[in-house]
Motif scaffolding. Sequence first.
Motif, PDB file in Angstrom:
ATOM      1  N   SER A  11      40.457   2.369  12.483  1.00 15.85           N
ATOM      2  CA  SER A  11      41.671   1.868  11.838  1.00 15.85           C
ATOM      3  C   SER A  11      41.519   1.739  10.318  1.00 15.85           C
ATOM      4  CB  SER A  11      42.052   0.505  12.424  1.00 15.85           C
ATOM      5  OG  SER A  11      41.070  -0.470  12.100  1.00 15.85           O
ATOM      6  N   ALA A  12      40.340   2.074   9.793  1.00 17.49           N
ATOM      7  CA  ALA A  12      40.107   1.963   8.355  1.00 17.49           C
ATOM      8  C   ALA A  12      41.038   2.902   7.591  1.00 17.49           C
ATOM      9  CB  ALA A  12      38.652   2.296   8.038  1.00 17.49           C
ATOM     10  N   THR A  13      41.571   2.425   6.482  1.00 18.60           N
ATOM     11  CA  THR A  13      42.455   3.234   5.655  1.00 18.60           C
ATOM     12  C   THR A  13      41.875   3.374   4.252  1.00 18.60           C
ATOM     13  OG1 THR A  13      43.746   1.249   5.116  1.00 18.60           O
ATOM     14  CG2 THR A  13      44.550   2.631   6.916  1.00 18.60           C
ATOM     15  N   ARG A  14      42.228   4.477   3.613  1.00 22.46           N
ATOM     16  CA  ARG A  14      41.663   4.802   2.297  1.00 22.46           C
ATOM     17  C   ARG A  14      42.522   4.229   1.180  1.00 22.46           C
ATOM     18  NH1 ARG A  14      42.682   8.587  -1.381  1.00 22.46           N
ATOM     19  NH2 ARG A  14      44.172   9.597   0.030  1.00 22.46           N
TER      20      ARG A  14
ATOM     21  N   VAL B  59      37.253   5.330  -1.062  1.00 19.67           N
ATOM     22  CA  VAL B  59      36.895   3.966  -0.656  1.00 19.67           C
ATOM     23  C   VAL B  59      37.842   3.539   0.460  1.00 19.67           C
ATOM     24  CG1 VAL B  59      36.649   1.569  -1.416  1.00 19.67           C
ATOM     25  CG2 VAL B  59      36.129   3.444  -2.995  1.00 19.67           C
ATOM     26  N   TYR B  60      37.271   3.032   1.544  1.00 23.01           N
ATOM     27  CA  TYR B  60      38.065   2.619   2.695  1.00 23.01           C
ATOM     28  C   TYR B  60      38.018   1.104   2.876  1.00 23.01           C
ATOM     29  CZ  TYR B  60      38.855   7.399   4.306  1.00 23.01           C
ATOM     30  OH  TYR B  60      39.282   8.702   4.404  1.00 23.01           O
TER      31      TYR B  60
ATOM     32  N   ALA C 215      45.883   0.333   0.015  1.00 20.01           N
ATOM     33  CA  ALA C 215      45.267   1.311   0.903  1.00 20.01           C
ATOM     34  C   ALA C 215      46.349   2.234   1.471  1.00 20.01           C
ATOM     35  CB  ALA C 215      44.521   0.593   2.022  1.00 20.01           C
ATOM     36  N   LYS C 216      45.963   3.506   1.671  1.00 17.46           N
ATOM     37  CA  LYS C 216      46.925   4.490   2.209  1.00 17.46           C
ATOM     38  C   LYS C 216      46.632   4.731   3.689  1.00 17.46           C
ATOM     39  CE  LYS C 216      48.962   5.261  -1.723  1.00 17.46           C
ATOM     40  NZ  LYS C 216      50.348   4.900  -1.940  1.00 17.46           N
TER      41      LYS C 216
END
Length: 251
Positions: free
Chosen positions: A184-187, A174-175, A250-251
């Motif tokens: 720029s989305a992070t998981r 999931v982002y 988020a990572k």
Amino acid sequence: MPGENPETSPLKYKRVLLKLSGEALMGPGQFGIDIPTVEQFAKAIAGARTAGAEICLVIGGGNIFRGMAGAAKGMERAQADSMGMLATVMNALAMQSVLESQGVPTRVQSAINMDQICEPYIRRRAQRHMEKGRVVIFAAGIGNPFFTTDTGAALRCIEMNCDALLKGTQVDGVYTADPKLDSSATRYEKVAYQELLAKDLRVMDSSAVSLMRDNNIPIVVFSLKEEGSLLNVLHGRGTSTTISNEGGVAK
């Protein structure tokens, strides 16, 4: 643990429901069922079963017919949803055929009675099949219109007393935003049910997420495209996002 063989280590999730979208069965195509892709999924399921997992499946029908799309074009929603449920039965039978060609005993149970081609859904019979090592594929959603296969998957997961609902997707978790549209989305490593709903992250429909939250069963989102990913999730390793009552960042 150091020195532990990952293939013989204890499973984190012993009994699971695997949710696949109908679109996943299309493979590189634009419609229908791509048998090499189904064979790839079946191989992963067979490997998980060999590792000691008890597995049941729910497969969507969007590769053949999607009820909401039919309704958007003017069909009566209940009628369109009934057609979508029939599409899930077709996908279930295809997966059963491929699994059994690989030596995996399988049963299809439909929420709509179709006695000549599959069993009716009977909860305790399905549980017994799983105890005997059979893979059970639940078809036709919950047998009623206006409910998605996500909700059907959540319901069957709870009824089968599963340890987790595993959602195999095209991305590895999931982002914060769609990674295909936003670089720029992070998981998320972990995310709470409430945060998922509040941010409308659209991993599963809200009814399904609420069911899982109320029964305190985690949802694990991972990519089935990666070889060995299903086994990794069952062992509690690899790349994925766990949705539970415990939040995360988020990572």
